[in-house]
Design a protein around this motif. Sequence first.
Motif, PDB file in Angstrom:
ATOM      1  N   PHE A  47      51.673  16.062  65.041  1.00  0.00           N
ATOM      2  CA  PHE A  47      51.728  15.313  63.782  1.00  0.00           C
ATOM      3  C   PHE A  47      50.350  15.274  63.150  1.00  0.00           C
ATOM      4  O   PHE A  47      49.341  15.070  63.828  1.00  0.00           O
ATOM      5  N   LEU A  48      50.308  15.480  61.821  1.00  0.00           N
ATOM      6  CA  LEU A  48      49.055  15.467  61.076  1.00  0.00           C
ATOM      7  C   LEU A  48      49.199  14.654  59.806  1.00  0.00           C
ATOM      8  O   LEU A  48      50.241  14.696  59.145  1.00  0.00           O
ATOM      9  N   LYS A  49      48.135  13.936  59.483  1.00  0.00           N
ATOM     10  CA  LYS A  49      48.017  13.278  58.180  1.00  0.00           C
ATOM     11  C   LYS A  49      46.707  13.752  57.575  1.00  0.00           C
ATOM     12  O   LYS A  49      45.632  13.560  58.154  1.00  0.00           O
ATOM     13  N   ALA A  83      43.102  18.452  50.985  1.00  0.00           N
ATOM     14  CA  ALA A  83      42.380  18.977  52.147  1.00  0.00           C
ATOM     15  C   ALA A  83      42.217  20.491  52.035  1.00  0.00           C
ATOM     16  O   ALA A  83      43.130  21.193  51.575  1.00  0.00           O
ATOM     17  N   PRO A  84      41.067  21.018  52.450  1.00  0.00           N
ATOM     18  CA  PRO A  84      40.855  22.466  52.378  1.00  0.00           C
ATOM     19  C   PRO A  84      41.711  23.216  53.386  1.00  0.00           C
ATOM     20  O   PRO A  84      42.150  22.656  54.387  1.00  0.00           O
ATOM     21  N   HIS A 144      54.229   6.323  61.300  1.00  0.00           N
ATOM     22  CA  HIS A 144      53.075   6.845  60.575  1.00  0.00           C
ATOM     23  C   HIS A 144      53.474   7.635  59.322  1.00  0.00           C
ATOM     24  O   HIS A 144      52.594   8.092  58.591  1.00  0.00           O
ATOM     25  N   ILE A 145      54.782   7.805  59.098  1.00  0.00           N
ATOM     26  CA  ILE A 145      55.256   8.606  57.965  1.00  0.00           C
ATOM     27  C   ILE A 145      55.938   7.677  56.960  1.00  0.00           C
ATOM     28  O   ILE A 145      56.919   7.018  57.304  1.00  0.00           O
ATOM     29  N   ASP A 177      51.189   9.422  47.810  1.00  0.00           N
ATOM     30  CA  ASP A 177      50.020   8.550  47.617  1.00  0.00           C
ATOM     31  C   ASP A 177      48.720   9.208  48.052  1.00  0.00           C
ATOM     32  O   ASP A 177      47.850   8.580  48.669  1.00  0.00           O
ATOM     33  N   GLY A 178      48.583  10.499  47.746  1.00  0.00           N
ATOM     34  CA  GLY A 178      47.326  11.186  48.014  1.00  0.00           C
ATOM     35  C   GLY A 178      47.182  11.769  49.401  1.00  0.00           C
ATOM     36  O   GLY A 178      46.114  12.283  49.747  1.00  0.00           O
ATOM     37  N   TYR A 179      48.242  11.712  50.222  1.00  0.00           N
ATOM     38  CA  TYR A 179      48.177  12.254  51.573  1.00  0.00           C
ATOM     39  C   TYR A 179      49.335  13.211  51.833  1.00  0.00           C
ATOM     40  O   TYR A 179      50.436  13.038  51.298  1.00  0.00           O
ATOM     41  N   THR A 180      49.067  14.211  52.670  1.00  0.00           N
ATOM     42  CA  THR A 180      50.095  15.154  53.102  1.00  0.00           C
ATOM     43  C   THR A 180      50.384  14.920  54.579  1.00  0.00           C
ATOM     44  O   THR A 180      49.464  14.817  55.397  1.00  0.00           O
ATOM     45  N   TYR A 181      51.673  14.833  54.899  1.00  0.00           N
ATOM     46  CA  TYR A 181      52.120  14.577  56.269  1.00  0.00           C
ATOM     47  C   TYR A 181      52.821  15.815  56.803  1.00  0.00           C
ATOM     48  O   TYR A 181      53.727  16.356  56.151  1.00  0.00           O
ATOM     49  N   LEU A 182      52.408  16.268  57.989  1.00  0.00           N
ATOM     50  CA  LEU A 182      52.975  17.463  58.608  1.00  0.00           C
ATOM     51  C   LEU A 182      53.465  17.114  60.008  1.00  0.00           C
ATOM     52  O   LEU A 182      52.730  16.517  60.797  1.00  0.00           O
TER      53      LEU A 182
END
Length: 280
Positions: free
Chosen positions: A136-138, A143-144, A191-192, A215-220
């Motif tokens: 899991f990533l936030k 992000a580059p 967290h998602i 809201d400015g974040y990407t969730y993977l």
Amino acid sequence: MLSSLSFAACGGGGDASAAGDVLASVGASVLTVDDLRDNMPLGLSPEDSVLFCRAYIKQWIDSRLVSEIAVRNISGTEKIDKMVEEYRNDLIMKEYKRLMYEENGGRWFGSDTLRSYYDSHKSDFILKKPLVKGIFLKLPQDAPRLQDVRKWYCSDKNDDIERLEKYTLQDAVQYDYFRDRWTDWNDIQKHIPMDFGGSPDMFLQKNDNFEMTRDGYTYLLSISEYLPSGSEAPFELVEESIKDLFANENRVEYDRMLRKLLFERGVKSGDVKVNVDLGL
């Protein structure tokens, strides 16, 4: 800094070292600057530090008023002293049993015994919520190298995972790698920022990989393995529970074994000397 702060907090003024570093005393008990420093939480603002100092010193004084002053007005404290000693011994024995169990539980309850019990009682270990393994990533929305991340977090190659981990050290808000352990779905879901409905199993059945931006974040999220609700819990997740069950069911024998071990060690070290026949 703490010395001046603590004295300022109490309105004492002056320098702590000049006062012998003693902040307060009750009878024979003293509270020093070092005592206060050791118990002060990190990261407090100056205002909160003052409040903490005042509250801590007041609480310290209150507790000593009982042990140092109130006790003088009580006659026959021998009974209380005996109760305290018995309670202390009980706490020590409980802590010793806990440590011995952690260190030697495997010896008393071997893996074969635990596994055999699990195999015979699998119906007692049914999952109420799904379990997952994965990544899991936030990340910040901007992000580059996001396209590279999409490739890495779905990959099974060690090189890709190493690249991902190096990337997350600097650019990830949150990174959880749990491909090597079963994890409660609720621990990931929280967290998602998405409503997964009343049945997370439906979502997990349809999605190995998931991505969303809000809201400015990407969730993977990448799911490598999944156990649905109603499945039998894996042995590694319930092994400790089975050990606890065995320990509780055999507590009398467990306690006897520990006390026997303590006795034997005491005799061997010379701490225990017995001049009568105990019939052991």
